[in-house]
Every structure is written in C-alpha cells, then in structure tokens.
Design a protein around this motif. Sequence first.
Motif, short mmCIF file in Angstrom:
data_model
loop_
_atom_site.label_atom_id
_atom_site.label_comp_id
_atom_site.label_asym_id
_atom_site.label_seq_id
_atom_site.Cartn_x
_atom_site.Cartn_y
_atom_site.Cartn_z
N ASN A 83 26.21 -27.62 3.21
CA ASN A 83 25.52 -27.47 4.54
C ASN A 83 24.70 -28.80 4.41
O ASN A 83 23.57 -28.83 5.45
N ALA A 84 24.41 -29.74 3.59
CA ALA A 84 23.73 -31.31 3.07
C ALA A 84 23.55 -31.31 5.17
O ALA A 84 24.68 -31.69 5.32
N GLN A 85 22.41 -31.64 5.41
CA GLN A 85 22.28 -32.22 7.17
C GLN A 85 21.02 -32.51 7.45
O GLN A 85 20.04 -32.12 6.81
N ILE A 86 21.13 -33.17 8.20
CA ILE A 86 20.04 -34.52 8.64
C ILE A 86 19.08 -32.85 9.62
O ILE A 86 20.23 -32.34 10.20
N SER A 87 18.08 -32.77 9.38
CA SER A 87 17.16 -31.63 9.96
C SER A 87 15.95 -32.38 10.92
O SER A 87 14.96 -33.28 10.40
N THR A 88 15.68 -31.85 12.35
CA THR A 88 14.54 -32.47 12.85
C THR A 88 13.35 -31.14 12.65
O THR A 88 11.98 -31.52 13.03
N ALA A 89 13.31 -30.51 11.69
CA ALA A 89 12.98 -29.11 11.88
C ALA A 89 11.60 -29.30 10.78
O ALA A 89 9.55 -28.84 10.81
N GLN A 90 11.16 -30.53 9.61
CA GLN A 90 10.97 -31.08 8.58
C GLN A 90 10.99 -32.41 8.53
O GLN A 90 12.08 -33.23 8.90
N ASN A 91 9.54 -34.03 8.67
CA ASN A 91 9.97 -34.65 8.23
C ASN A 91 8.47 -35.32 7.95
O ASN A 91 7.62 -34.55 8.01
N GLN A 92 8.66 -36.32 6.49
CA GLN A 92 7.84 -37.04 6.41
C GLN A 92 7.40 -38.47 7.43
O GLN A 92 6.31 -38.63 8.13
N GLY A 118 9.65 -40.56 10.48
CA GLY A 118 10.99 -41.03 11.06
C GLY A 118 11.55 -39.67 12.28
O GLY A 118 11.96 -39.69 12.70
N GLY A 119 11.06 -38.87 11.49
CA GLY A 119 11.08 -37.50 12.28
C GLY A 119 12.36 -36.10 11.91
O GLY A 119 12.41 -35.57 12.71
N SER A 120 12.71 -36.75 10.90
CA SER A 120 13.93 -35.29 10.02
C SER A 120 13.16 -35.56 9.16
O SER A 120 13.33 -36.99 8.11
N SER A 121 14.93 -34.99 8.12
CA SER A 121 14.77 -35.85 6.74
C SER A 121 15.99 -34.13 6.16
O SER A 121 17.16 -33.63 7.05
N LEU A 122 16.53 -34.86 5.52
CA LEU A 122 17.33 -34.16 4.60
C LEU A 122 16.91 -32.66 4.17
O LEU A 122 16.17 -32.43 3.63
N SER A 123 17.99 -32.12 4.71
CA SER A 123 18.27 -30.06 4.49
C SER A 123 18.98 -29.51 3.44
O SER A 123 20.35 -29.70 3.89
N LEU A 124 18.56 -28.94 2.64
CA LEU A 124 19.37 -28.45 1.61
C LEU A 124 18.28 -26.82 1.62
O LEU A 124 17.67 -26.58 1.45
N ASP A 125 20.06 -26.10 1.10
CA ASP A 125 19.71 -24.28 1.27
C ASP A 125 20.00 -24.13 0.00
O ASP A 125 19.41 -22.41 -0.07
N GLY A 126 20.13 -24.41 -0.99
CA GLY A 126 20.00 -24.18 -2.38
C GLY A 126 21.07 -23.56 -2.72
O GLY A 126 21.73 -23.43 -3.65
N ASN A 169 21.20 -24.94 -9.70
CA ASN A 169 20.56 -25.76 -9.90
C ASN A 169 20.56 -26.91 -8.74
O ASN A 169 21.29 -28.17 -9.17
N GLU A 170 19.81 -26.34 -7.69
CA GLU A 170 20.23 -27.43 -6.67
C GLU A 170 18.87 -27.26 -6.14
O GLU A 170 18.25 -26.25 -5.69
N ILE A 171 18.47 -27.98 -4.69
CA ILE A 171 17.09 -28.24 -4.22
C ILE A 171 17.33 -26.96 -3.12
O ILE A 171 18.30 -27.64 -2.55
N ASN A 172 16.15 -26.93 -2.91
CA ASN A 172 16.39 -25.84 -2.10
C ASN A 172 14.66 -25.70 -0.61
O ASN A 172 13.95 -25.59 -1.13
N GLY A 173 14.78 -26.91 0.10
CA GLY A 173 14.34 -27.80 1.00
C GLY A 173 14.62 -28.99 1.58
O GLY A 173 15.59 -28.83 1.93
N TYR A 174 13.50 -29.49 1.51
CA TYR A 174 14.12 -31.05 2.21
C TYR A 174 13.45 -32.06 1.52
O TYR A 174 12.43 -32.35 0.26
N ILE A 175 14.43 -33.15 2.07
CA ILE A 175 13.90 -34.20 1.19
C ILE A 175 14.08 -35.42 2.12
O ILE A 175 14.73 -35.90 3.11
N ASP A 176 13.12 -36.44 1.90
CA ASP A 176 12.87 -37.82 2.62
C ASP A 176 12.80 -38.92 1.69
O ASP A 176 12.23 -38.40 0.80
N GLU A 177 12.91 -40.30 3.37
CA GLU A 177 12.43 -41.14 1.94
C GLU A 177 12.84 -41.50 0.66
O GLU A 177 11.53 -41.55 -0.21
#
Length: 266
Positions: A19-28, A30-38, A175-183
């Motif tokens: 389910n890795a995808q762009i999300s506009t719910a969070q960003n540092q 540019g208005g969006s970030s990578l969303s990962l649910d772990g 061993n997976e990130i649960n959250g958001y990554i940007d830049e």
Amino acid sequence: ISAANYYWGDEAGGTAVGNAQISTAQNQFGGSSLSLDGNGDWLVVSNSGTRFQFGSNNFTIEAWINPSAINISGSPMEPIWNKYNTSNSQRMLSFGIYDGFLGYFWASSGGSGNVVQTTQAIGTGSWKHIALCREGNTWNTYYDGNRVDTRTLAVTLHASTDPVYIGSYFGSANNEINGYIDELRVSDTARYTGTSYTVPTSAFTPDANTLQLYHMDGTNGSTKFPDAALTDYGGALLNAQVGAALTYDLSSQSGSSITSAASGTY
C-alpha cells in the motif's frame, strides 16, 4: 543506449510495494509525502544494484520522517534507506530506526555486519530531519540539525549488488516504517559536518553531488515515485523498456546536436 549507464521509464524511480503511496495527509514540503502503514509497504529501486557502492567514499543519506508508530518488539530495524540484505550475504548499509532509536548497520563484508545505535529516541506524530554523513573516516549521525553520534570507522563498505529498499529491511516482517517519509536524498559528499547545521527549510534541488532524490510529490494515492536526481531529456519512450529497440522522438528538442534522423527506432 547502455542499460548499465542510463535508466528509462518506470525503472528510473522507486516501485511501490503493498500500500505504499503518495499521501496529501502529511507533508514537510510540496504538499504530500510517502505513506507507509508498516504492513508490507515499501519502495524498491530495482536499478540500484551498483549505483550506491560507496566503498570508502564520502556520502550523506537524509530524509524527513514522521512515524505514526514505532515497533520495539524484538529489536527491529525500520530503515529509511536500506541496502543490507542478510539473506544472501549482500550487507552494505542501512539507516533508520533501530529498536526505537536512530541508528544504522554497516558492513565491509557482505556476510557479516555491525550495528550503531545512537541514544536519540525517535518519537511519533511530528516531522524530524535525520541524516547520516561520512567524511573520511568520521561518521556523524544527526537529528533535527544536531549531531547525536560520531564514530571513527576506517572501513570500505561491501560492494552490495542488491537493490535499495526505502522504508523496509528488504521486505521482512516487523522491520518496516509505519508513517511518512519526505524529501529523501542521497549524496556522494558529506552535506553536514561538525556538531550542528541549519535544518533545511525548503525542498532539495538536485546538484552535481546528488545521487538520489525523492520529493514524494504527487496526487493522493499515486504510486509514481520518480527520482529527481536522474535527468529527463524529453521525448516519448514507449512501454518503459530498458535496452532492446527504443522509439525516441527528439525532433522537438531545441539545440540538439542531432542533425538528421531526429526520430526513429534505434
């Protein structure tokens, strides 16, 4: 066109898994970030087998992260950037969250590795800038502009041929990130030195030292992750093919040194 030197189509960026995808719910930025649910989500950069063999050279791996939850069961590694595969002796380097703290794994031999766990705990629900920099034999780890760990490691990293995984320890459970990554940016220089630096206040612009750059920009739900460090020279590539015969239209490119046959199959 040599596939060893040029990257075309979808292979030039990160491929979304789960389910890795762009999300506009969070960003540092540019208005969006990578969303990962772990839970089975990450990006894999399939053309990166030999692109990031740092050896004994300088480098920087950095990103903005905003974890939603952190796993501390069984001393997991939740990498932001990972080229460290224990299953096939291709350990090299992994940087991210280790058992709730900022840390990294490094290996000079693909068959065995070493862990550095800093004392910097990683919290949830807010953005923070993290960076790992090597300058000569000095390895510095930074959190929000402050150095939280420094080591002297006179090592040559293993020349791993595995792909880069973003947000996962090569796809293993817990061993997976649960959250958001940007830049997320990787460079062939030490971007930050000393005890502190000014935290970036805008999106990165690729320069001569940029090896990899993901702005994580796009529409909500998108699974397209282009690498801004790889130059797009224009034209129309058919079917995202690598190698073989390519149809590439250069007729609209001004200033081209091509004087004839500006389009066609090569």
